[in-house]
Design an enzyme around this catalytic site. Structure first.
Site, PDB file in Angstrom:
ATOM      1  N   GLU A  41       9.241  15.843  15.708  1.00 29.41           N
ATOM      2  CA  GLU A  41       9.683  15.708  14.327  1.00 29.41           C
ATOM      3  C   GLU A  41       8.954  16.721  13.447  1.00 29.41           C
ATOM      4  OE1 GLU A  41      10.673  12.021  11.389  1.00 29.41           O
ATOM      5  OE2 GLU A  41       8.656  12.063  12.229  1.00 29.41           O
TER       6      GLU A  41
ATOM      7  N   CYS B 295      13.298  10.544   7.709  1.00 26.83           N
ATOM      8  CA  CYS B 295      13.049  10.171   9.105  1.00 26.83           C
ATOM      9  C   CYS B 295      14.291  10.315   9.972  1.00 26.83           C
ATOM     10  CB  CYS B 295      12.513   8.746   9.183  1.00 26.83           C
ATOM     11  SG  CYS B 295      13.549   7.539   8.333  1.00 26.83           S
TER      12      CYS B 295
ATOM     13  N   GLU C 164       9.355   1.301  11.331  1.00 22.32           N
ATOM     14  CA  GLU C 164      10.383   2.333  11.222  1.00 22.32           C
ATOM     15  C   GLU C 164       9.639   3.652  11.240  1.00 22.32           C
ATOM     16  OE1 GLU C 164      12.226   5.258   9.891  1.00 22.32           O
ATOM     17  OE2 GLU C 164      12.304   4.231   7.956  1.00 22.32           O
TER      18      GLU C 164
ATOM     19  N   LYS D  77       0.848  -1.183   0.000  1.00 26.22           N
ATOM     20  CA  LYS D  77       0.000   0.000   0.000  1.00 26.22           C
ATOM     21  C   LYS D  77       0.888   1.240   0.000  1.00 26.22           C
ATOM     22  CE  LYS D  77      -2.778   3.224   2.197  1.00 26.22           C
ATOM     23  NZ  LYS D  77      -2.064   4.498   2.177  1.00 26.22           N
TER      24      LYS D  77
END
Length: 801
Positions: free
Chosen positions: A394, A296, A262, A188
């Protein structure tokens, strides 16, 4: 005389081939299921937009439950034949995929830049070559599967959910190992970046991959949730935000579905005063401005030693001023567009918040000023507190926040002072200082004098709220395998017992006093915390009955406060225990085994009294327990990691470190053997432990207190809390200072523990009570416990420091 400064005009990549490919598909994509492109009878479409121009490139179908069912069914059917192929046969397919991707290098790069908004230079030089590298590398693992992974089996159907920042690369990171080991996949892609996945499907058709091995469906979050919930899924491999990761973990609680995640990061770039500052500046460009900071592991926190802060800031501002922003197809552009409008708003909101908090905002004076597109200038922020939201959360954009430090020790504390643990980089001319700091930083990857360097041979992944599991390297292969015995109920040693019910506080069982040697009605065994026997904070005790319902004693019924005290003791003992050489830990474990041996007769009698087993069976359990401690003692200095064979001109070390504080909730059966197997595995790798022994047979743990005290086990390394295991396990699951939880219980209790651990995102090792034969010791069962006890940190050291 002023130096002549050259400037560059726009050098736009030609994309005729990319447009032709889109037109061949009429700029409409459905699903890719069973080896064919499909559309549902009444499809609903969502646009794929060029982030630089806001023009619609194509439309992709919003799949629903029916399409998910079709894709999973196709994958499940294909798994039968795909998993039956030899590793060599699968290797040939992966090799063919890699070769075909190389042939279509330009096309893949062009589609990736158009759809994602990243520069064509990055797509060509980083994304596509690294994606190809993953398929080549994992073709090799497929070839070696029978030799290197004997005793393991593929999982089945793997649901891969990938983000929008590296669409093709994330696809490759997940599909290559999954396919290599014999799994089939339902992929996906992210809602805003779907096109490279469909181009990849064309490549699969070109090389003749069997139908159903890879299936691609596109849709919204509701569709993704249905995919995760599908009963035929054996694993979910997810890369994305921490918040979504927590939702997925809760959704999978109790499902016996393997999971790797992750997630987000807030990685530090640590610059020491002896560093090459010009190299550091280029490292900043590579770490936070690469892909517009939508990485990331981006080095979004710049930690600079006070003495060089002003000089570095001056150099960094000059370099930011020279960065070129442009269209993603401009070969001279350093930066292009943010992927989507929502993310652009998020970045803008963060920077506005930083301004309100008193931050000094520096942005370059770019001449590039397009009327459309999602562009954000490279940004440097100074003067914020380390507790600022911009320093803790973040941002996922080209925003660099700078802080200073005085000593390397302070730098490590600052680097670890976030809830994430994905990556970091250290900039210094002293290798010894860099390696010492690398050991102290809680992250899955540490780069030295570099940042954002990747290779298929080196595992990537994090800890804390950056997730768990690894992608790449041999450690990443195990994420797509299970020991062959898993899923099969092992017919191990049967244990005689009456009704099989676990005891707890308030038990109404009728008790009679035994003349047994161990019957001490007036004695309540204490807890073992911080190297001492202590009373429970609850003040409550639990009666312990023998196999024939006779009272043999009492144990404390531990409370939430007792777990907190035990975790605090373990946390305090962890650093010194983990820092001990493996040889030293081995000697202590050998000594522990010797002391257990000296008390063998007493322990055998205790086991017979508790379980009702024969003297021969009790003797075997004690002997195997001693042997098991010896085995993990032997591994204490023989499982230290490896040097990875990457493409870096340097050394990449996979360091096997302690996970940290490990909570262990033991099964009821074989109370000594199961406890010693788990405890020895955790201790051998340098972890500190809070252990909840068998709820039915807790007296065996109390018998070990004196053995632990006389075996040179440092105070706090082993802490024992007796009592009702389910409430105590939930406290461990929720506790943020517990880094991993090993739990053995019923399917329902596993679901509760998995759900409770979602917020802290700790690593879990869970099994149903009856699934393991504790008497059998194979390479797979030993390796499985060692892997659970180990945190793999990859440290990258270039040869040119």
């Amino acid at each position: 005389m002023e130096a002549l400064r050259l400037d560059y005009g726009e050098a736009k990549e030609k994309v005729e081939e990319e447009m032709k490919w889109l037109e061949r598909h009429a700029r409409k994509f459905g699903t890719f299921v069973g080896g064919e492109f499909r559309f549902s009878p009444s499809p609903a479409f969502a646009p794929s937009v060029d982030p630089c121009t806001e023009e619609v490139l194509a439309e992709c179908e919003q799949a629903g439950k029916e399409e998910v069912d079709q894709a999973v069914a196709a994958a499940a059917e294909a798994f039968k034949s795909w998993s039956a192929l030899t590793g060599h046969e699968r290797a040939k397919y992966l090799y063919a995929i890699a070769r075909s991707m190389q042939r279509h290098h330009k096309l893949l790069a062009g589609i990736e830049s158009l759809d994602n908004g990243k520069t064509i230079r990055e797509s060509k030089n980083i994304d596509v070559p690294l994606a190809v590298r993953h398929f080549y590398h994992h073709a090799g693992w497929a070839q070696l599967q029978e030799q290197e992974f004997a005793g393991y089996r593929p999982l089945g159907v793997v649901a891969c959910i990938i983000p929008w920042n590296f669409p093709l690369l994330m696809l490759s990171w997940k599909l290559a190992p999954a396919l290599a080991m014999g799994n089939t996949v339902v992929l996906k892609p992210a809602p805003s970046t779907r096109l490279s996945a469909f181009l990849f499907c064309d490549i699969l058709k070109e090389i003749g991959l069997p139908p159903g091995v890879v299936n691609v469906i596109t849709g919204d979050n509701e569709m993704a949730s249905y995919l995760v919930a599908h009963p035929a899924i054996s694993k979910v491999a997810f890369t994305g935000s921490t918040s979504v990761g927590k939702q997925i973990r809760k959704q999978l609680a109790g499902r016996d579905v393997k999971l790797t995640m992750e997630l987000g990061g807030k990685s530090a770039m640590i610059v020491l005063q002896d560093a090459d500052l010009d190299a550091c500046v280029e490292g900043c460009v590579d770490s936070i401005f690469m892909n517009q900071g939508q990485v990331c592991c981006a080095g979004s926190r710049l930690l600079v030693q006070e003495g060089v802060k002003d000089k570095l800031v001056t150099k960094l501002k000059e370099r930011i001023e020279r960065l070129r922003m442009g269209n993603s197809l401009d070969k001279n552009a350093d930066m292009a567009a943010i992927n989507n409008a929502n993310q652009l708003r998020t970045i803008s909101t963060f920077v506005d918040e930083g301004r309100k908090e008193g931050g000094e905002i520096f942005q370059s004076n770019l001449s590039f000023n397009p009327s459309k597109g999602y562009f954000f200038k490279p940004t440097l922020i100074l003067g914020l507190q380390t507790c600022s939201s911009l320093s803790q959360d973040e941002i996922f954009g080209p925003v660099l926040v700078l802080h200073t430090f005085r000593t390397p020790e302070e730098a490590c504390l600052l680097a670890n002072n976030v809830r994430y643990g994905l990556a970091a980089s250290i900039w210094t001319e002293k290798t010894c200082v860099a390696m010492e700091m690398a050991k102290k930083i809680r992250a899955g990857v540490v780069w030295i004098n570099s940042h954002n360097v990747f290779d298929a041979a080196a595992g990537f992944g994090g800890c804390k709220e950056s997730g768990f599991g690894r992608e790449g390297g041999k450690e990443g292969i195990f994420e797509y395998l299970l020991p062959a015995w898993k899923g099969k109920v092992k017919q191990g040693k049967a244990e005689r017992r009456d009704d099989g019910q676990e005891q707890g506080v308030g038990s109404n069982s009728k008790m009679s006093v035994s003349s047994e040697e161990f019957a001490q009605v007036d004695r309540t065994n204490k807890l073992f915390v911080g190297g001492k026997q202590v009373r429970s904070d609850s003040g409550l005790s639990v009666p312990v009955l023998s196999h024939n319902k006779e009272l043999i004693g009492h144990v404390c019924n531990g409370s939430r406060k007792d777990i907190r005290d035990a975790v605090e003791a373990a946390s305090s003992a962890l650093s010194s225990w983990a820092a001990k050489p493996g040889h030293s830990r081995a000697q202590i474990l050998y000594y522990l085994a010797e002391n257990v041996s000296a008390r063998a007769r007493e322990l055998e009698q205790r086991i017979m009294t508790m379980t009702g087993c024969s003297a021969l069976e009790a003797k075997e359990e004690v002997n195997v327990s001693i042997s098991r401690i010896f085995s993990f003692a032997a591994y204490a200095d023989k499982y230290g990691g490896s040097v990875q064979e990457t493409t870096l001109d340097g050394t990449v070390m996979a360091m096997h470190e302690a996970v940290g504080v490990v909570g262990i909730v033991c099964p009821s059966s074989h109370p000594l053997l199961s406890l010693m197997s788990l405890l020895a595995a955790a201790l051998s790798r340098g972890n500190a432990v809070v252990i909840i022994p068998s709820e039915r047979h807790p007296m065996i743990a109390a018998d070990l207190y004196q053995i632990l005290e006389t075996s040179d086990v440092p105070p706090g390394v082993v802490n024992v809390v007796t009592g009702s295991k389910q409430p105590l396990a939930l406290v461990l699951a929720e506790h943020r200072a517990v880094d991993s939880l090993w739990f053995f219980g019923s399917k329902d209790s596993i679901a509760k523990v998995e759900s409770a651990s979602a917020d802290s995102m700790k690593r879990l090792f869970v099994e149903e009570e009856s699934s393991r034969d504790w008497f059998t010791s194979t390479q797979e069962t030993t390796l499985e416990l060692l892997q659970a006890a180990t945190h793999v940190k990859n440290v990258w050291i270039p040869h040119e420091m």
